[in-house]
Design a protein around this motif. Structure first.
Motif, PDB file in Angstrom:
ATOM      1  N   GLU A  35       0.657  -1.289   0.242  1.00 37.52           N
ATOM      2  CA  GLU A  35      -0.065  -0.066  -0.053  1.00 37.52           C
ATOM      3  C   GLU A  35       0.718   1.166   0.060  1.00 37.52           C
ATOM      4  N   HIS A  36       2.135   1.147   0.319  1.00 38.47           N
ATOM      5  CA  HIS A  36       2.927   2.283   0.343  1.00 38.47           C
ATOM      6  C   HIS A  36       3.657   2.409  -0.906  1.00 38.47           C
ATOM      7  N   ALA A  37       4.395   1.256  -1.285  1.00 36.29           N
ATOM      8  CA  ALA A  37       5.290   1.370  -2.540  1.00 36.29           C
ATOM      9  C   ALA A  37       4.388   1.118  -3.562  1.00 36.29           C
ATOM     10  N   MET A  38       3.325   0.315  -3.806  1.00 34.03           N
ATOM     11  CA  MET A  38       2.533   0.493  -5.116  1.00 34.03           C
ATOM     12  C   MET A  38       3.042  -0.232  -6.304  1.00 34.03           C
ATOM     13  N   ASN A  39       3.281  -1.392  -6.792  1.00 32.65           N
ATOM     14  CA  ASN A  39       3.922  -1.873  -7.987  1.00 32.65           C
ATOM     15  C   ASN A  39       5.402  -1.437  -8.055  1.00 32.65           C
ATOM     16  N   LEU A  40       6.040  -1.756  -6.894  1.00 30.54           N
ATOM     17  CA  LEU A  40       7.255  -1.711  -6.646  1.00 30.54           C
ATOM     18  C   LEU A  40       8.297  -2.431  -7.654  1.00 30.54           C
ATOM     19  N   VAL A  41       9.083  -1.829  -8.325  1.00 29.65           N
ATOM     20  CA  VAL A  41      10.158  -2.501  -9.220  1.00 29.65           C
ATOM     21  C   VAL A  41      11.422  -2.198  -8.615  1.00 29.65           C
ATOM     22  N   ALA A  42      11.878  -3.416  -8.163  1.00 26.92           N
ATOM     23  CA  ALA A  42      13.120  -3.010  -7.180  1.00 26.92           C
ATOM     24  C   ALA A  42      14.186  -4.067  -7.684  1.00 26.92           C
ATOM     25  N   ILE A  43      15.471  -3.908  -7.414  1.00 25.25           N
ATOM     26  CA  ILE A  43      16.647  -4.683  -7.600  1.00 25.25           C
ATOM     27  C   ILE A  43      17.033  -5.497  -6.380  1.00 25.25           C
ATOM     28  N   SER A  44      17.018  -6.928  -6.513  1.00 29.53           N
ATOM     29  CA  SER A  44      16.981  -7.618  -5.311  1.00 29.53           C
ATOM     30  C   SER A  44      18.236  -8.482  -5.278  1.00 29.53           C
ATOM     31  N   THR A  45      18.797  -9.066  -4.149  1.00 31.61           N
ATOM     32  CA  THR A  45      19.808  -9.962  -4.065  1.00 31.61           C
ATOM     33  C   THR A  45      19.110 -11.279  -4.186  1.00 31.61           C
ATOM     34  N   LEU A  63      16.612  -5.833  -0.792  1.00 31.49           N
ATOM     35  CA  LEU A  63      16.521  -4.905  -1.867  1.00 31.49           C
ATOM     36  C   LEU A  63      17.718  -3.974  -1.961  1.00 31.49           C
ATOM     37  N   VAL A  64      18.128  -3.698  -3.023  1.00 33.77           N
ATOM     38  CA  VAL A  64      19.268  -3.038  -3.469  1.00 33.77           C
ATOM     39  C   VAL A  64      18.955  -1.636  -3.621  1.00 33.77           C
ATOM     40  N   ALA A  65      18.003  -1.557  -4.851  1.00 30.85           N
ATOM     41  CA  ALA A  65      17.532  -0.248  -5.528  1.00 30.85           C
ATOM     42  C   ALA A  65      15.901  -0.350  -5.822  1.00 30.85           C
ATOM     43  N   ALA A  66      15.512   0.719  -6.381  1.00 24.62           N
ATOM     44  CA  ALA A  66      14.153   0.559  -6.884  1.00 24.62           C
ATOM     45  C   ALA A  66      13.994   1.609  -7.910  1.00 24.62           C
ATOM     46  N   THR A  67      13.330   1.320  -9.029  1.00 24.16           N
ATOM     47  CA  THR A  67      13.212   2.005 -10.152  1.00 24.16           C
ATOM     48  C   THR A  67      11.713   2.471 -10.393  1.00 24.16           C
ATOM     49  N   LEU A  68      10.630   2.044  -9.354  1.00 23.38           N
ATOM     50  CA  LEU A  68       9.558   2.632  -9.495  1.00 23.38           C
ATOM     51  C   LEU A  68       8.837   2.404  -8.022  1.00 23.38           C
ATOM     52  N   ARG A  81      10.434   4.073 -18.141  1.00 17.84           N
ATOM     53  CA  ARG A  81      11.295   2.688 -18.458  1.00 17.84           C
ATOM     54  C   ARG A  81      11.907   2.157 -17.296  1.00 17.84           C
ATOM     55  N   TRP A  82      10.979   1.759 -16.192  1.00 16.78           N
ATOM     56  CA  TRP A  82      11.231   1.285 -14.874  1.00 16.78           C
ATOM     57  C   TRP A  82      11.910  -0.242 -14.945  1.00 16.78           C
ATOM     58  N   ASP A  83      11.282  -1.158 -15.927  1.00 14.79           N
ATOM     59  CA  ASP A  83      11.679  -2.443 -15.942  1.00 14.79           C
ATOM     60  C   ASP A  83      12.944  -2.256 -16.612  1.00 14.79           C
ATOM     61  N   GLU A  84      13.061  -1.459 -17.694  1.00 15.41           N
ATOM     62  CA  GLU A  84      14.271  -1.341 -18.595  1.00 15.41           C
ATOM     63  C   GLU A  84      15.612  -1.207 -17.660  1.00 15.41           C
ATOM     64  N   ASN A  85      15.219  -0.064 -16.748  1.00 12.12           N
ATOM     65  CA  ASN A  85      16.339   0.437 -15.900  1.00 12.12           C
ATOM     66  C   ASN A  85      16.379  -0.445 -14.736  1.00 12.12           C
ATOM     67  N   ALA A  86      15.516  -1.318 -14.297  1.00  8.00           N
ATOM     68  CA  ALA A  86      15.828  -2.443 -13.212  1.00  8.00           C
ATOM     69  C   ALA A  86      16.764  -3.289 -13.842  1.00  8.00           C
ATOM     70  N   GLN A  87      16.550  -3.727 -15.224  1.00  6.21           N
ATOM     71  CA  GLN A  87      17.255  -4.845 -15.743  1.00  6.21           C
ATOM     72  C   GLN A  87      18.599  -4.405 -16.061  1.00  6.21           C
ATOM     73  N   PHE A  88      18.879  -3.244 -16.381  1.00  8.21           N
ATOM     74  CA  PHE A  88      20.134  -2.655 -16.665  1.00  8.21           C
ATOM     75  C   PHE A  88      21.100  -2.399 -15.306  1.00  8.21           C
ATOM     76  N   ILE A  89      20.326  -1.972 -14.085  1.00  8.60           N
ATOM     77  CA  ILE A  89      20.939  -2.021 -12.841  1.00  8.60           C
ATOM     78  C   ILE A  89      21.484  -3.520 -12.534  1.00  8.60           C
ATOM     79  N   ALA A  90      20.399  -4.328 -12.522  1.00  9.08           N
ATOM     80  CA  ALA A  90      20.638  -5.774 -11.949  1.00  9.08           C
ATOM     81  C   ALA A  90      21.815  -6.596 -12.919  1.00  9.08           C
ATOM     82  N   ASN A  91      21.748  -6.263 -14.118  1.00  7.85           N
ATOM     83  CA  ASN A  91      22.829  -6.833 -15.270  1.00  7.85           C
ATOM     84  C   ASN A  91      23.969  -6.365 -14.843  1.00  7.85           C
TER      85      ASN A  91
END
Length: 120
Positions: A35-45, A63-68, A81-91
């Protein structure tokens, strides 16, 4: 289009130091919800489960970071580009060390070839 100068040895060393200091990988994209983050796109371990867990059903320590983060909207890039940014950061966690190692390997080969040419 941006052009880049080859990194110096000092710059490569600084990049390597940053990569070594970061949270160990691999990193993954997680799609979470609450209810606080709502559709959180995150980079995780840890990998995504596909269940869009809501807090407290996910460990925030993973969680390491979030893009949304939409509620309130404080992580929400204008180009969506939340998903694309997350993919870039994770990779980047595994790609940057690999690229640095390849640059060092190629420079070593060039240096050896240069020495061979001088000796010939």
């Amino acid at each position: 289009m941006t052009t880049y100068e080859p990194p110096t040895d000092e710059e490569l060393a600084a990049m390597e130091e940053l990569a070594e200091a970061a949270t160990p990988g691999p990193w993954f994209i997680r799609f979470l919800d609450d209810e606080h983050a709502m559709n959180l796109v995150a980079i995780s371990t840890v990998p995504d489960t596909g269940h869009h867990e809501r807090w407290p059903d996910f460990d925030h320590h993973e969680l390491v970071a979030a893009t949304l983060v939409q509620q309130p909207r404080y992580v929400d890039v204008a180009d969506e580009r939340w998903d694309e940014n997350a993919q870039f950061i994770a990779n980047a966690r595994q790609d940057i060390p690999r690229l640095l190692a390849e640059i060092k390997r190629l420079r070593q080969l060039l240096a050896e070839k240069g020495r061979q040419d001088l000796e010939a």
